[in-house]
Design an enzyme around this catalytic site. Structure first.
Site, PDB file in Angstrom:
ATOM      1  N   ASP A   1     -13.317   2.740  14.991  1.00 11.73           N
ATOM      2  CA  ASP A   1     -14.052   1.564  14.507  1.00 11.73           C
ATOM      3  C   ASP A   1     -13.757   0.395  15.424  1.00 11.73           C
ATOM      4  OD1 ASP A   1     -15.328  -0.426  13.231  1.00 11.73           O
ATOM      5  OD2 ASP A   1     -14.410  -0.063  11.249  1.00 11.73           O
TER       6      ASP A   1
ATOM      7  N   CYS B   1     -20.986  -5.785  13.609  1.00  8.63           N
ATOM      8  CA  CYS B   1     -20.455  -4.446  13.801  1.00  8.63           C
ATOM      9  C   CYS B   1     -21.399  -3.514  14.555  1.00  8.63           C
ATOM     10  CB  CYS B   1     -20.003  -3.833  12.497  1.00  8.63           C
ATOM     11  SG  CYS B   1     -21.142  -4.022  11.158  1.00  8.63           S
TER      12      CYS B   1
ATOM     13  N   HIS C   1     -21.813  -1.376   7.161  1.00  6.67           N
ATOM     14  CA  HIS C   1     -20.954  -1.286   8.343  1.00  6.67           C
ATOM     15  C   HIS C   1     -21.467  -0.186   9.264  1.00  6.67           C
ATOM     16  CE1 HIS C   1     -17.415  -2.258  10.532  1.00  6.67           C
ATOM     17  NE2 HIS C   1     -16.791  -1.086  10.342  1.00  6.67           N
TER      18      HIS C   1
END
Lengths: 652, 312
Positions: free
Chosen positions: A465, A405, A449
């Site tokens: 995201d 991520c 994250h």
């Protein structure tokens, strides 16, 4: 004659038991104390064991004095007397060791047991976990058992155990009531107890840093929602916000972060309580976006929650958030930082962004283009992205296309900045799993994250995201950290574990529920929790009388329990026959018959028959019945009743 | 003990029985109890100082344990039944032991301590289901005389030694202390009879016949042979015995003071009994006619023990 003694003996087995027990109780201190201190203690235990076989080894007074001076010097050098807690513990430990060497009489054993209790207390100053508490509790019960043994003439393990358990069982309710009602101080407890901080997210992000974290299954924090629980995809736990990048690394940057005063506030907040594992850092986590802050914390202009002091031990805070809250402030100063670019941006990136910009009419379409790029190009969501050479972001975007991520968030934010859109990276956690045996959610390090926020005029900071574009499962399912490690792509936790796996998982969740229950009801039983408990029982205005209530309620419960445990026997029912006989005789005496105490029933009967001829038959019947009941077959309740009636009805 | 003078005392019945009542038990912390309390205070201060809740819990658990110990210690005494049986007579200088039967009444009572003032106590565990456990409790060393043993202190520190529960029991049983026997000497008997008298040593030589056994006769004089032939118990008589009763007289005893004389007389009684003589005792104001046997010996020694002490 039995073998009575004049003094309680000191039993070798008890001494042995004390040595073993204290050795076991000392073991958890291995993590807290200097090895030399612990070594001194265990050497003393060994010495004492040897002295049990060779009594000449028991040190004399001068040797003990020398040892004591040596032990003091050891404490000073090993601890440096910096931390009062550490120095005090070390002192207690060496003193306990010396005391073991000195045990000669029963008195010494008693004092040793007492020091053992104190030893247990010192361990809680370093670690307050349930497991240590259980371990210590068993140790304390065993020490009580030793104390019981010290006060008996002869050892009898079973009886000692019974007595010990009876003592502890009856003591427990009183202890609990006093614990709940004993007044607590209203101070926040920060740094005194340094627990072992769990490695968590830091306030910067480099490629691979979050992937590294994701391999850990350790708990980051636990959340309990009061009321509505947001969906998995909405559970973004906001941590630090990163503004500055050199291309691959993102940091908080040098711009000033203000404190929001007052709190943003919200109409329909989601209330929750987070119990954060110690991080050793200032920043806290809150559901995006935090609108109501707990005491001793503040919300900064990044809308991140920050503690007043570093979190060195588990920290519970109650906050509220509004997922629909719009962060609509961007000062010129901030805009400058939000569009900062690294010194070198590769031409390929510029070309890519230029192409998007040519096709787009609005900034929102640029975002859409970028996400489509991630979605349509063969990007892989993986924990093993391989090595990125040269311009890391460039080679990630155009060559390897493998990343976690932070790769996606970092590169996306950079692409936005190249397109002239203010953007920033937010790191924190996403998701969480609910403990099926409790009412809380567990957020793990594997849920760490990173995502981005892009400033759109009129919409404020919008959360984008990019990871979700590559791997939509990420925000629906937790990562299976163990299996993702060696796999090409990240493996998600689909809930299929097989029978053994399910059982094991169940046990793990159960342990988690017990652990947090212990924390909530014991470790973190603060003045606030105490007040809400008292309020719950309608005792909120009795705060000052806490101790008194504690003692009264506790004593009542103890007495009740002690009676149950002791099974106090009722006074034996008195034999009714002598009573009836006395009544009968009293009746005769009342009418003038002379009856001496040594007269038996037949004598009395004969005399009565002579004195009261009218009632002779009845007297005889009474006598026969009495003699039969008293000296014949027993246990005839009805006959006793008949006798009572006859005596009552007897008219002389 | 000044406290015991106004304290509640458990009285014994005529048979020497006593049951320790709930209201007659006193309880106070021991030295260990005080140390324990100090330790708990220290622990509580530590717990508060560090705001440490497990430490609070531990402290409260130990405190509750201590308060529970008050009850447990009290309970270890309550309902205990005793029978004061009395003490065998001893000679001055020997230690008398008072015999007490203990009945734990159904449950185990460890570490029960029984003791008289100024004497070592006896300490024992009473097991459940043993009706009467005999204990001999030492008495202090006493000069000759007839005594009441005074207050028996029954106490216990079980189970944890933090508290001592105790109670006083009045043992209304006599303890007899004979005078300490002095050095051997030869009493001068009545002249005429003394000629025949067997002072040759044993006095057993001239067998005179058998008579039926009378309780109190010495076992050594019983004719076991005839007993073995199923002729019942018979005592052998000797001529020296019947013929020459030995008179042990206060006036003749060596020594200046009364106590020395009594010691000498006690020795003479013991010697005469051992030699199997027929002997009598003559004290100012008290004469015991000649006889023999353990009972007679006891009566003589008793007379010596209480001589001159009657008005006490």
């Amino acid at each position: 004659m039995t073998d009575a003694v004049t003094e309680l003996p000191i039993q070798r087995r008890l001494l042995r038991a004390v040595l073993v027990l204290l050795s076991l109780l000392m073991a958890p201190h291995a993590a807290n104390l200097h090895p030399a201190i612990l070594g001194f203690f265990y050497a003393a235990v060994g010495w004492r064991f040897a002295a049990m076989t060779f009594p000449r080894l028991i040190p004399g007074r001068w040797l003990l004095l020398t040892l004591m001076i040596g032990a003091m010097a050891l404490v000073v050098t090993a601890t440096g007397l910096v931390d009062g807690r550490v120095a005090g513990t070390a002192l207690l430990v060496v003193m306990l060791g010396l005391k073991l060497l000195e045990i000669r009489a029963r008195r010494d054993m008693h004092v040793t047991v007492f020091l053992g209790y104190f030893l247990v207390l010192t361990q809680f100053l370093y670690d307050q976990s349930l497991w240590l508490a259980l371990y210590s509790f068993i140790g304390v019960v065993a020490l009580v058992g030793v104390q019981v043994g010290l006060n008996r003439v002869k050892a009898d393990l079973r009886l000692q155990l019974n007595a010990t358990l009876a003592l502890v069982a009856a003591a427990a309710p009183l202890a609990i009531v006093v614990f709940l009602l004993f007044p607590r101080l209203h101070t926040p407890l920060w740094g005194i107890n340094t627990e072992h901080a769990v490695t968590g997210i830091s306030d910067e992000m480099s490629l691979g840093s979050i992937g590294q974290l994701s391999r850990s299954n350790a708990t980051a924090f636990r959340v309990r929602f009061f009321g509505e629980e947001p969906a998995q995809s909405a559970r973004y736990w906001r941590g630090p916000v990163l503004w500055e990048t050199d291309g691959s690394r993102w940091t908080k940057g040098r711009h000033a972060v203000r404190t929001l005063e007052p709190d943003p506030g919200s109409v329909l907040p989601i209330d929750y309580e987070i119990t954060l594992e110690p991080t050793g850092e200032y920043w806290l986590f809150g559901l995006d976006v935090v609108t109501g802050r707990p005491a001793h914390t503040y919300i900064n202009s990044n809308y991140s929650l920050v503690a007043e002091q570093r979190v060195h031990r588990r920290f519970s805070y109650r906050a509220s958030s509004d997922p629909g809250f719009v962060i609509d402030q961007l000062s010129d100063h901030e805009r400058l930082f939000a569009t900062q670019l690294p010194d070198r941006v590769s031409p390929r990136i510029r070309e890519l962004v230029d192409a998007w910009q040519r096709q787009a009419d609005a900034p929102a379409q640029v975002i859409e283009q970028a996400l489509r790029y991630f979605r349509e190009q063969p990007f892989v969501y993986t924990l093993s992205p391989g090595e990125l050479r040269g311009d890391a972001i460039d080679s990630f975007l155009f060559e390897t296309r493998r990343g976690f991520c932070e790769h996606y968030a970092g590169s996306f934010a950079l692409l936005m900045r190249v397109a002239g859109l203010p953007s920033r990276v937010v790191i924190g956690y996403q998701g969480g799993e609910k403990n099926p045996h409790a009412d809380h959610w567990v957020v793990r390090q594997s849920d760490a994250h990173a995502w981005t926020e892009v400033w759109l005029e009129g919409n404020g900071w919008v959360r984008i995201d990019p990871t979700a574009a590559v791997a939509p499962e990420r925000i629906e399912q937790p990562i299976d950290a163990g299996r993702s490690e060696d796999a090409d792509r990240v493996v998600f936790n689909t809930g299929d574990f097989g029978l053994l796996g399910s059982l094991w998982l169940n046990a793990v969740w159960m342990a988690d529920a017990i652990d947090i229950g212990w924390y909530r009801w014991v470790v973190d039983f603060t003045a606030d929790r105490q007040n809400s408990l008292l309020e719950y029982f309608g005792l909120s205005n009795t705060r000052g009388y806490g101790i008194a209530i504690a003692l009264i309620v506790g004593s009542a419960m103890t007495i009740a329990l002690v009676y149950l445990v002791a099974k106090v026997p009722r006074p034996r029912r008195q034999d009714p026959l002598p009573l009836l006989w006395r009544r009968f005789v009293a009746k005769l005496q009342h009418r003038g018959l002379k009856v001496e105490p040594w007269h038996g029933p037949d004598t009395v009967c004969a005399a009565a028959g002579a004195s009261f001829p009218n009632a002779r038959a009845e007297i005889k019947a009474i006598n026969r019945l009495y003699v039969q009941l008293r000296y014949g077959r027993r246990d005839d309740r009805q006959q006793v009743g008949a006798l009572r009636q006859r005596i009552r009805r007897l008219r002389l | 003990m000044a406290f015991a003078d106004w304290a509640r005392i458990e009285k014994t019945t005529a048979g020497g029985r006593a049951e320790i009542g709930a209201r007659r038990i006193y309880i106070l912390p021991t030295r260990y109890g005080m140390i324990y309390a100090a330790l708990l205070t220290l622990m509580l201060l530590g717990a508060i100082n560090y705001g440490n809740n497990p430490a609070h819990l531990l402290t409260f658990l130990l405190a509750a344990l201590g308060s529970n110990a008050i009850y447990q210690t009290w309970r270890n005494l309550r309902g205990l039944r005793l029978v004061c049986l009395g003490a065998e007579p001893v000679f001055a200088g020997q230690r008398a032991h008072f015999r007490i039967d203990c009945d734990p009444v159904g449950r185990e009572r460890p570490a029960i301590q029984l003791g008289f003032e100024d004497a070592e106590p006896a300490l024992l565990d009473l097991k459940a289901g043993t009706a009467d456990t005999a204990v001999s409790v030492p008495l202090p060393l006493l000069p000759r005389g007839l005594y009441q043993p005074g207050r028996l202190t029954v106490s216990t520190q079980y189970p944890v030694g933090l508290f001592r529960a105790w109670c006083y029991v009045d043992c209304e049983r006599d303890v007899l202390v004979y005078p300490q026997p002095g050095v051997a000497w030869q009493p001068v008997g009545d002249e005429g009879e003394q000629l025949d008298g067997g002072f040759e040593g044993s006095g057993n030589e001239d067998f005179a016949g058998l008579r039926g056994y009378v309780p109190g006769d010495q076992a050594s004089r019983i004719d076991w042979k005839s007993f073995a032939r199923d002729r019942g118990l018979n005592t052998r008589l000797f001529s020296g015995q019947a013929a020459s009763p030995l008179w042990i007289e206060f006036e003749q005893a060596p020594g200046g003071g009364v106590e020395e004389r009594l010691s000498a007389l006690a020795r003479a009684v013991l010697d005469a009994e051992q030699q199997g003589r027929f002997y009598g005792l003559r004290l100012p104001g008290c004469v015991l006619t000649p006889d023999a046997g353990p009972l007679h010996r006891h009566q003589c020694l008793r007379a010596l023990a209480v001589f001159g002490l009657d008005d006490d």
